[in-house]
Structure formats: C-alpha cells, structure tokens
Motif scaffolding. Structure first.
Motif, PDB file in Angstrom:
ATOM      1  N   LEU A 233     -17.585  -0.149  -0.333  1.00  0.00           N
ATOM      2  CA  LEU A 233     -18.582  -1.117  -0.765  1.00  0.00           C
ATOM      3  C   LEU A 233     -18.896  -2.073   0.384  1.00  0.00           C
ATOM      4  CD1 LEU A 233     -20.131  -1.840  -3.408  1.00  0.00           C
ATOM      5  CD2 LEU A 233     -18.376  -3.577  -3.800  1.00  0.00           C
ATOM      6  N   ILE A 234     -20.162  -2.324   0.604  1.00  0.00           N
ATOM      7  CA  ILE A 234     -20.599  -3.155   1.715  1.00  0.00           C
ATOM      8  C   ILE A 234     -19.876  -4.505   1.724  1.00  0.00           C
ATOM      9  CG2 ILE A 234     -22.550  -4.088   0.384  1.00  0.00           C
ATOM     10  CD1 ILE A 234     -24.147  -4.205   2.956  1.00  0.00           C
ATOM     11  N   ASN A 235     -19.377  -4.872   2.899  1.00  0.00           N
ATOM     12  CA  ASN A 235     -18.777  -6.173   3.195  1.00  0.00           C
ATOM     13  C   ASN A 235     -17.410  -6.404   2.541  1.00  0.00           C
ATOM     14  OD1 ASN A 235     -19.218  -8.604   4.793  1.00  0.00           O
ATOM     15  ND2 ASN A 235     -19.199  -9.699   2.843  1.00  0.00           N
ATOM     16  N   TRP A 236     -16.943  -5.483   1.710  1.00  0.00           N
ATOM     17  CA  TRP A 236     -15.586  -5.566   1.183  1.00  0.00           C
ATOM     18  C   TRP A 236     -14.693  -4.673   2.050  1.00  0.00           C
ATOM     19  CZ3 TRP A 236     -13.307  -8.747  -2.194  1.00  0.00           C
ATOM     20  CH2 TRP A 236     -14.110  -9.463  -3.086  1.00  0.00           C
ATOM     21  N   GLU A 237     -13.640  -5.250   2.587  1.00  0.00           N
ATOM     22  CA  GLU A 237     -12.795  -4.536   3.548  1.00  0.00           C
ATOM     23  C   GLU A 237     -11.334  -4.507   3.088  1.00  0.00           C
ATOM     24  OE1 GLU A 237     -11.494  -4.857   8.281  1.00  0.00           O
ATOM     25  OE2 GLU A 237     -12.611  -6.482   7.317  1.00  0.00           O
ATOM     26  N   PHE A 238     -10.764  -3.320   3.028  1.00  0.00           N
ATOM     27  CA  PHE A 238      -9.329  -3.190   2.755  1.00  0.00           C
ATOM     28  C   PHE A 238      -8.556  -3.553   4.016  1.00  0.00           C
ATOM     29  CE2 PHE A 238      -5.616  -0.369   3.379  1.00  0.00           C
ATOM     30  CZ  PHE A 238      -4.769  -0.931   2.433  1.00  0.00           C
ATOM     31  N   ILE A 239      -7.524  -4.397   3.852  1.00  0.00           N
ATOM     32  CA  ILE A 239      -6.739  -4.841   4.998  1.00  0.00           C
ATOM     33  C   ILE A 239      -5.368  -4.191   5.028  1.00  0.00           C
ATOM     34  CG2 ILE A 239      -5.781  -6.839   6.207  1.00  0.00           C
ATOM     35  CD1 ILE A 239      -8.866  -6.671   6.144  1.00  0.00           C
ATOM     36  N   ASP A 240      -4.594  -4.342   3.954  1.00  0.00           N
ATOM     37  CA  ASP A 240      -3.231  -3.798   3.913  1.00  0.00           C
ATOM     38  C   ASP A 240      -2.685  -4.018   2.508  1.00  0.00           C
ATOM     39  OD1 ASP A 240      -0.859  -2.629   4.709  1.00  0.00           O
ATOM     40  OD2 ASP A 240      -0.576  -3.927   6.456  1.00  0.00           O
ATOM     41  N   TYR A 241      -1.422  -3.681   2.330  1.00  0.00           N
ATOM     42  CA  TYR A 241      -0.779  -3.873   1.036  1.00  0.00           C
ATOM     43  C   TYR A 241       0.144  -5.093   1.052  1.00  0.00           C
ATOM     44  CZ  TYR A 241      -2.289   0.871  -0.061  1.00  0.00           C
ATOM     45  OH  TYR A 241      -3.050   1.992  -0.297  1.00  0.00           O
ATOM     46  N   THR A 242       0.316  -5.703  -0.134  1.00  0.00           N
ATOM     47  CA  THR A 242       1.286  -6.789  -0.271  1.00  0.00           C
ATOM     48  C   THR A 242       2.693  -6.203  -0.248  1.00  0.00           C
ATOM     49  OG1 THR A 242       1.281  -6.638  -2.688  1.00  0.00           O
ATOM     50  CG2 THR A 242      -0.333  -8.121  -1.664  1.00  0.00           C
ATOM     51  N   ILE A 300       9.592  -6.426  -7.597  1.00  0.00           N
ATOM     52  CA  ILE A 300       9.436  -5.288  -8.507  1.00  0.00           C
ATOM     53  C   ILE A 300       8.798  -4.083  -7.819  1.00  0.00           C
ATOM     54  CG2 ILE A 300       7.188  -6.036  -9.376  1.00  0.00           C
ATOM     55  CD1 ILE A 300       8.196  -5.050 -12.179  1.00  0.00           C
ATOM     56  N   GLY A 301       8.180  -4.307  -6.660  1.00  0.00           N
ATOM     57  CA  GLY A 301       7.612  -3.177  -5.926  1.00  0.00           C
ATOM     58  C   GLY A 301       6.171  -2.862  -6.256  1.00  0.00           C
ATOM     59  N   TRP A 302       5.479  -3.789  -6.949  1.00  0.00           N
ATOM     60  CA  TRP A 302       4.052  -3.581  -7.220  1.00  0.00           C
ATOM     61  C   TRP A 302       3.262  -3.924  -5.975  1.00  0.00           C
ATOM     62  CZ3 TRP A 302       4.042  -6.566 -12.493  1.00  0.00           C
ATOM     63  CH2 TRP A 302       4.477  -5.695 -13.502  1.00  0.00           C
ATOM     64  N   GLN A 303       3.085  -2.974  -5.107  1.00  0.00           N
ATOM     65  CA  GLN A 303       2.287  -3.224  -3.910  1.00  0.00           C
ATOM     66  C   GLN A 303       0.801  -3.183  -4.284  1.00  0.00           C
ATOM     67  OE1 GLN A 303       3.819  -0.357  -0.910  1.00  0.00           O
ATOM     68  NE2 GLN A 303       4.375  -2.201   0.210  1.00  0.00           N
ATOM     69  N   ARG A 304       0.121  -4.279  -3.985  1.00  0.00           N
ATOM     70  CA  ARG A 304      -1.291  -4.388  -4.324  1.00  0.00           C
ATOM     71  C   ARG A 304      -2.122  -4.393  -3.041  1.00  0.00           C
ATOM     72  NH1 ARG A 304      -1.965  -9.168  -8.586  1.00  0.00           N
ATOM     73  NH2 ARG A 304      -3.957  -8.104  -8.902  1.00  0.00           N
ATOM     74  N   ALA A 305      -3.263  -3.739  -3.103  1.00  0.00           N
ATOM     75  CA  ALA A 305      -4.138  -3.676  -1.934  1.00  0.00           C
ATOM     76  C   ALA A 305      -4.852  -5.007  -1.759  1.00  0.00           C
ATOM     77  CB  ALA A 305      -5.152  -2.551  -2.098  1.00  0.00           C
ATOM     78  N   TYR A 306      -4.880  -5.499  -0.521  1.00  0.00           N
ATOM     79  CA  TYR A 306      -5.546  -6.762  -0.212  1.00  0.00           C
ATOM     80  C   TYR A 306      -6.918  -6.480   0.388  1.00  0.00           C
ATOM     81  CZ  TYR A 306      -6.640 -11.230   1.954  1.00  0.00           C
ATOM     82  OH  TYR A 306      -7.274 -12.388   2.330  1.00  0.00           O
ATOM     83  N   TYR A 307      -7.954  -7.085  -0.202  1.00  0.00           N
ATOM     84  CA  TYR A 307      -9.334  -6.919   0.257  1.00  0.00           C
ATOM     85  C   TYR A 307      -9.920  -8.282   0.599  1.00  0.00           C
ATOM     86  CZ  TYR A 307      -9.134  -2.300  -1.997  1.00  0.00           C
ATOM     87  OH  TYR A 307      -8.802  -1.024  -2.375  1.00  0.00           O
TER      88      TYR A 307
END
Length: 359
Positions: A233-242, A300-307
């Motif tokens: 999606l335009i201008n939304w960028e995935f960076i890394d996981y928490t 708990i290990g819930w790695q969430r994607a950071y955008y």
C-alpha cells in the motif's frame, strides 16, 4: 485509579493462583520449570480475549442499524469516503463500540491524546470503517532504531507522532478491500489539519511546553505478524517485528484488577503521558514481583509487524530535530481514492462484486 472490584482480603497467594487460572482459561500456561509462557494458538487466544473485551458493542445493533450498509446499498464504483470525528454523544459512542466489536484482538481506548474517526461512504452515508489514533508507546525499540532517535530527540519529537491503534473496515465493506481505503485516509490532509487545530494551543504532557502541532508521522502494529492491509500500500512501509512482549494476555483477561490493587500507591501513581502502555507495563511488572511471579510472563512471543506512514517529505530530519521546517507530502483525498480504485479495485472488480453479492 484503583477500584475495588476484587476482594481486598485476598492473600497474595490467592491472587497469584487466580492470575494463573485466568491465563489457563485462555489457553496460556506458565512453566515454573522453564520460566516462560507457553501458548499454542496465538490467534485463538487473541480471539477469545477480544470476545471478552469487544463484544459488548454488539448489543447496540438495533440502535445503530441505520448507519450500517447492506450489500445492496453499495455500488463499488461509487464508494466515496468522508471522515467524521467521533464525539462524546451517545449515538457516536454506541456506533464506535459496535464497529469495534468486529476486531479479533482486544481493543483499548487509546492513550493520552486521541483522535477518532468514522469513515462514511458518500453514496449512501453508511459506515465504511473506523480509525483511531492515539499517543505512541514511549519505548518501542523497532521504531526508535528505524528513526535513529536518541533519548533526548525522542522526548522532543514524539509529540509529533501518533499511533493507529484501531484501523479497518466493517462488513460489508471489508469484503471490497475497504480496510486498505481506511489506511489511505490516514494521509488525507484533514487528519494533520485536525491535529494542528486540536493541539496548537496545548502544552505537552511530558515537557509542559507548547510544541509545534505538526503530525509528521503515523505508525501502527499488525495484529498477527504482518498485515494484509498495509501490504504493497502506498506510503505504508513495513520496518521490522517487535520483540514479542505484551500485557494484553494479562490485562484483558481480568487480571489487571487483581494485580493493581497490591501495587504500592507511590508506584501506581507515577504515570505520565496519559497513562500510556509503558506505564501499564511498569505497574504489571511491579505487581507480578509483589506476587512472586516472574516478569517474563509478559514475554508471550506475539511478534507484531511495525509499519510507518510518514506524512512529511522531510519527516526524518524533522523528527531528529535537524530542521524546524516541515514539508508535507503531496497527498490529496481525491488522488488517494483514485489510487485505491486503480491499484486495488478495478483489477479485481468482478471478484469483489461477486463477494459482495454473495454475502
């Protein structure tokens, strides 16, 4: 505020056992031997926690039904979003609660500064979805590293950032990629203009200063790893996981009331910045220690994607304090909606139409 929802006469051992039982009720087990949480189905756990925290809104269906679309109300080629700020009046609160009930993760009320929007469709004045923005988490390593912040830089410029804590479309608009459209509304000039108007004469809770009220940067976290909403999606960028720490599996299951009552007042009342999640994590850690439980329960290990979704061309220089001038990206509502159609709707029109009519 501490409320006595839990028997104040409970011993620490009784509280400890209650917390462990509540975790087990949701399929989460604490291993004393391994000193870690064991959880086998994160999606199911979050779904059940969401049922507990979000489901109340369903009771408002009959009160809000006039704002909800039927599939027959929608001409896909005429979807025309407009934003309405959520007000404190009862009708808005009911509609917000109802819309939030569709989320499969527990939804908080947001922290500190808060901007909430309904996104309606101009062709029928029915609700497409909702957007909630709030103060960012103070300590978020993946964000701070990607921006390149020092501690002092962050404390000066975090004021110019918000986090989308809830964002998405409700049925039936979710069937036609409506959530991608909601994500695009973050870039509507109205959002940054509303931010400026709302906060231009207010002092920061952290510094007490009257800062430049420019919203330069919006971010969010995917619920389960990466999210299809922001993919390509335009201008939304995935960076890394928490890193996978969370308080929701404890606070959303009823254990918050059990824990906070045993935290000493001088610790409980040390929050700043609008009772943010960092404060809640600190209180939980203090409470767990008081009960003889490990703070590793939060891992708990819930790695969430950071955008991230920067709204300024020079967002990085601005957030690093290298310039006081801000240069906005050239986003216009009509162009963003046109992009949604050309990139996501027109190539899939037959499939989306079939989905809509089959629902």
């Amino acid at each position: 505020m501490k409320n006595n929802f839990v028997d104040s006469e409970l011993t620490k051992e009784s509280r400890k056992q209650l917390i462990l039982e509540k975790l087990e009720d949701y399929g989460i087990y604490w291993s004393e031997e391994k000193n870690k949480i064991q959880a086998y189905d994160f999606r199911e756990i979050q779904r059940r926690l969401a049922e507990r925290t979000n489901s109340k809104g369903k009771e408002y269906f009959n009160k809000v039904v006039d704002s909800l679309a039927l599939p027959s109300d929608i001409n896909i080629l005429k979807v025309n979003p407009y934003l309405v700020a959520v007000e404190s009046k009862t009708s808005h609160q009911r509609l917000w609660a109802y819309a939030s009930s569709f989320w499969s993760i527990p939804i908080s009320n947001g922290y500190g500064r808060r901007m909430r929007y309904f996104i309606f469709d101009g062709q029928n004045n029915k609700l497409i979805g909702i957007l909630g923005l709030c103060d960012p988490v103070i300590g978020l390593g993946v964000r701070d590293k990607s921006i390149g912040w020092s501690k002092d830089q962050k404390l000066r410029k975090l004021y110019n950032c918000l986090t989308a804590y809830i964002l998405g479309a409700i049925p039936p608009y979710n069937l036609i990629l409506g959530s991608k459209l909601i994500a695009l509304t973050v870039m509507f000039p109205q959002i940054r203009q509303d931010f400026h108007q709302k906060y231009k004469d207010r002092n920061s809770l952290i510094s007490g200063e009257n800062k430049d009220s420019y919203l330069a940067y919006v971010d969010t976290l995917g619920a389960f790893g990466k999210s299809a909403i922001y993919n390509r999606l335009i201008n939304w960028e995935f960076i890394d996981y928490t890193k996978g720490q969370s308080h929701l599996h404890i606070t959303a299951n009823g254990s918050w009331e059990i824990i906070k009552e045993i935290v000493p007042d001088h610790i409980f009342e040390t929050y700043k910045f609008g009772k943010g999640p960092n404060w809640k994590m600190r209180i939980l850690k203090a409470g767990l220690r008081e009960l003889g439980l490990s703070t590793d329960m939060l891992s708990i290990g819930w790695q969430r994607a950071y955008y991230r979704c920067p709204l300024a061309q020079n967002w990085n220089q601005y957030l690093l304090g290298e310039t006081d001038e801000i240069v906005w990206k050239d986003f216009e509502k009509d162009k963003l909606v046109k992009y949604w159609y050309e990139r996501w709707i027109n190539p899939r029109l037959d499939v989306l139409s079939h989905k809509l009519m089959s629902s």
